[in-house]
Motif scaffolding. Structure first.
Motif: not given
Length: 909
Positions: A521-539
């Motif tokens: 979860l941490i790895l996916d969320g951190s990477a998505l925050v940077v590449t796709e933005g917070r909306a994608a990583a928020a859940p």
């Protein structure tokens, strides 16, 4: 006492006086520490002996560092504490368990060295309650790493325990002694040196001869005794017959070496067995000597070795001379005999070490025993010892495959022990062609951590770790994801946005998103925050926070360093405080001091958001204290920066911002650059110098950070709107909306409404300000709520609604004063006066705590919060007696007489 020691004390009146003062101070109830530093033979041991002898009415504990015992975990500490082990039952359970594990009295998880240090501190404190305690440690330069670390910790925490600690060491000493009170022991003055020379030569010497000898020996007492032994006056007149350009210690040892070589073979062999046995156990020496056909008391040894209750050499240089004089075959024979008589159950590590020293070449059986000894050492917290065992196992490995595995294991353990040069050597010795799949990844992982430890930069280290993750990917997906998380964390605070995007995409390519584990979860969320933005990583990041909050204690201790990622991204400071508080308590209980400061930063950040400045200041002080105590590298002062800024303390903020920017620029540490500029923006918004606030906020954007940069945006919007830069304000608002919209909670929604109100048309602004106040009012974020009232009041005044403005501004003013936000309070006061209201200037009421020292202020705060003396002592690494001693001084300075009164005192600072 030996006659040579009496002679060596000639001319030591000053040194003896210092030691006498120490003994008197300890006898009167104080704690004192003194390091005697000087070259070999200068008389340190004689002075330590005199101190021990003069301490009448004291309980005296002794330990001696032994060069051959440096790899044996807590050997010297066990030697020192052995007479006190009957008091272990009186220690708090976690500390007692740590010390029992360190001393092989129980099995358990590897204890943190600083928990062991707290246990020893308590042990000394308890032992000195009725009888003063004197601890004498000679040859500290040869202490094993664990003992040195613990004794250095204890030395810095002694204060009011009726305990004295005197350590003798050769220069330059070690890091554990750095900063302790020191007495340099130099050579004797010319007259005293001549007096000693006359006492040992038994011959009348001409003045010019004695002057030459004194100059040759530089007044070193042992040199005066040893280098003239057996020399005729004729040879002395010729210049001692020992002129040499070598170090004096080497010449003294050579003198002992000559005497050893002149001894009969049985005497030399007995001396060698004693020199190879580091514990000083006469029974072990007797039995090992028996295996070699020797008996104790061999003629010729009496002037160099005494065997009674313990085995003692006349001087450490005798031990090294004896060992040097022996052939390699003789040394192996001595160690083989000692291995035979050393119990494999009670002393497996020492037995393995003797077996290794006895090995003539590669030996898989001994190498395997060394591996097992490394495991035992690590289970007791002896990382340095484990590293030494594994390095020796490498040298004795016969099988190439086993050797490669041992090299990697040795490199991993040696990295934790901090011997980076040895890690480099081990990695260079690897043949990559012989490495199996996982071995290649493990070696690369060590290489990455080593690069970071050697200061090669986070970019370099992160790239190496990413390569290790790729090597792990097919064979160990979990290990790959854990390694990738470390790579991302290293890069996240340093590289620019484009580089971080590229790194995050590489991670997602190597390890596609998926999985419900925390690391996933941490790895996916951190990477998505940077590449796709917070909306994608928020859940995902919301789930990270929920998972961390529900974790058992053991898992939280393991993964706690990753805990802030979810709360930081989702503006969930309640969760951040809960997680940080829990981790700090768990780490305190475990004695894992190294990880407490970073958690205190997270706790301090949350406390600042709540307006609990006194608690935040206490977190800063505790973090600084721990960093000093353990000698670790200070972390960036994120909390102190914002604390000064929110208080409106311009000189302190500017100085700390300047220092932080300089250090962070030199190390390319982007998170610290953002943190420093965020503090400056807060300061200048509070001072209503909005152009300066905007400049710092814009500079912060240049070092974009996936977490902190979003926190700058409210400052940017306020500063830009007041400075007349509408474009900058609207651009920052768009970013803030993107950062807050995915999180449906009052705090981010309140920030969003407040920011929108600043830029809204008159028709919408009033409702947005009210929404911001309503939303923020349902949170604990008092500084942000007070700022919403201030901004609304300023808007109302500009729109000529003076009565409404006064209501909002009065609320803001009272809140700022109660919180301690002096600059914002002054800004609000000016606004109130502009509405026509007379406002008496007020400051946060606080006791006159300016006379309290930093430590007294910490103790006063903790006692005021209801902590007992043992609890305060545990928090600040002091004994309860020292806490009580401080409390008496605190009561006197504050003119109070009880703990109850202290709870009612509001302390500044």
């Amino acid at each position: 006492m030996n006659p040579w020691r009496d002679q060596a004390l000639i001319g030591r009146q000053v040194e003896a006086g210092r030691l006498g003062e120490l003994i008197d101070a300890v006898r009167s109830g104080e704690s004192r520490v003194l390091v005697l530093q000087g070259e070999a033979g200068i008389g340190k041991s004689a002075l330590l002996e005199q101190a021990a002898t003069s301490a009448t009415g004291f309980r005296v504990l002794r330990a001696v560092g032994v060069e051959s015992e440096m790899e044996l975990t807590f050997a010297a500490l066990h030697q020192l504490c052995l007479p006190l082990l009957d008091r272990l039952g009186g220690l708090a359970e976690p500390r007692r368990h740590a010390l029992e594990t360190a001393f092989r009295m129980r099995a358990g998880a590897p204890p943190d060295p600083f928990l062991i240090g707290l246990a020893v501190l308590d042990l000394f404190s308890g032992a000195s309650e009725r009888t003063p305690l004197l601890c004498v440690v000679d040859d500290s330069q040869w202490l094993d790493q664990g003992s040195a670390q613990v004794l250095g910790f204890v030395a810095r925490r002694l204060l009011a325990e009726s305990t004295g600690l005197i350590l003798g060491t050769r220069p330059p000493g070690g890091p554990h002694l750095r900063g302790l009170p020191e007495l340099e022991i130099g050579g004797l003055g010319s007259d005293d040196a001549r007096t000693l020379l006359a006492a040992v030569t038994h011959a009348r010497l001409d003045r010019h001869i004695s002057d030459r000898i004194v100059a040759e020996t530089r007044g070193n007492p042992l040199a005066l005794i040893e280098l003239t032994r057996g020399l005729s006056s004729t040879r002395m007149a010729g210049g001692l017959g020992l002129l040499s350009t070598g170090p004096l210690s080497g010449r003294i040892e050579d003198s002992f070496l000559s005497r050893v070589r002149e001894l009969p073979a049985p005497a030399r062999r007995l001396l060698l067995v004693a020199a190879a046995e580091p514990t000083g156990d006469p029974d072990l020496v007797r039995r090992a000597a028996g295996l070699l056909g020797l008996t104790l008391g061999q003629p010729g040894t009496e002037d160099l070795l005494s065997i009674g209750a313990e085995v003692r050499f006349r001087h450490p240089l005798v031990r090294s001379a004896v060992y040097r004089a022996a052939s390699s075959d003789e040394r192996r024979a001595a160690h083989r005999a000692l291995a035979e008589v050393t119990d494999s159950h009670t002393a497996p590590e020492r037995r393995a070490w003797h077996r290794a020293a006895a090995a003539a070449g590669p030996d898989e059986d001994v190498a395997g025993e060394l591996e097992r000894s490394a495991e035992h050492a690590q289970s007791r917290g002896g990382v340095a010892a484990a590293a030494a065992f594994l390095q020796r196992a490498v040298a004795l490995s016969a099988d190439p495959a086993r050797r490669a595995e041992r090299v990697i294991a040795a490199a991993e353990t040696t990295l934790h022990a901090g011997d980076f040069e040895a890690v480099s050597r081990l990695l260079r010795s690897l043949d990559s062609r012989q490495l199996a799949g996982l071995q290649r990844g493990r070696a690369t992982l060590v290489e990455g951590h080593l690069a970071y430890a050697l200061g090669h930069g986070s970019r370099t280290a992160s790239a190496i770790l990413l390569r290790a993750a790729e090597q792990f990917a097919a064979l160990d997906p979990q290990g790959a994801r854990e390694t990738a998380v470390h790579a991302w964390l290293l890069a996240g605070g340093v590289v620019n946005r484009d580089e971080l995007v590229a790194l995050s995409r590489s991670i997602l390519d190597i390890l596609p998103p998926g999985g419900d584990g925390l690391v996933d979860l941490i790895l996916d969320g951190s990477a998505l925050v940077v590449t796709e933005g917070r909306a994608a990583a928020a859940p995902i990041l919301t789930k990270v926070t929920e998972t961390m909050l529900a974790m058992p204690d053991t898992e939280l201790l393991r993964w706690g360093r990753l805990a802030p990622i979810g709360p930081y991204c989702s503006w969930n400071f309640e969760a951040l405080r809960a997680l940080a508080n829990r981790q700090v308590e768990l780490l305190r209980e475990a004695g894992a001091l190294h990880h407490i400061p970073e958690n205190l930063i997270n706790l301090g950040v949350a406390l600042l958001r709540f307006g609990d400045f006194a608690e935040a200041a206490a977190a800063v002080e505790e973090g600084d204290l721990i960093t000093t105590v353990i000698g670790s590298r200070p972390l960036p002062p994120y909390v102190a920066l914002q604390l000064y800024a929110l208080r409106g303390q311009e000189p302190q903020t500017v100085e700390l911002v300047t220092d932080t920017l300089q250090q962070a620029t030199a190390t390319e540490f982007g998170t610290a650059l953002v943190g420093a500029r965020l503090a400056a923006a807060i300061l200048y918004n509070g001072l209503a110098r909005h152009a300066e606030a905007l400049r710092y906020a814009r500079e912060a954007e240049e070092n974009w950070n996936p977490w902190l940069s979003a926190w700058v945006l409210p400052e940017t919007i306020e500063a830009a709107s007041r400075a007349g830069d509408a474009a900058a304000a609207h651009d920052a608002l768009d970013q803030l909306l993107e950062a807050t919209a995915p999180f449906d909670s009052d705090f981010p929604a309140g920030l969003q409404a407040r920011a929108r109100a600043l830029l809204a048309d008159d028709a919408d602004a009033d409702a947005l300000y009210r929404e911001a106040i309503e939303r923020l009012g349902r949170t604990r974020m008092r500084p942000d709520l007070a700022r919403a009232h201030l901004l609304y009041g300023e808007w109302l005044r500009r729109h000529q609604r003076r009565l409404d403005a006064r209501g909002q501004l009065r609320i803001a003013y009272d809140m700022f004063v109660s919180i301690g936000m002096e600059a914002f309070a002054a800004r609000t006061r000016r606004e109130l006066m502009a509405t026509g209201e007379t406002v008496r200037k007020r400051t946060t009421e606080a006791a006159n705590s300016g006379e309290l020292t930093a430590q007294e202020l910490q103790i006063a705060r903790l006692v005021g919060a209801g902590l007992s003396n043992p609890e305060v002592g545990a928090r600040l690494f002091l004994s309860p007696r020292t806490v009580e001693w401080h409390l008496r001084k605190i009561f006197d300075k504050l003119s109070i007489s009880s703990r109850r009164e202290l709870r009612d005192v509001k302390l500044s600072g």
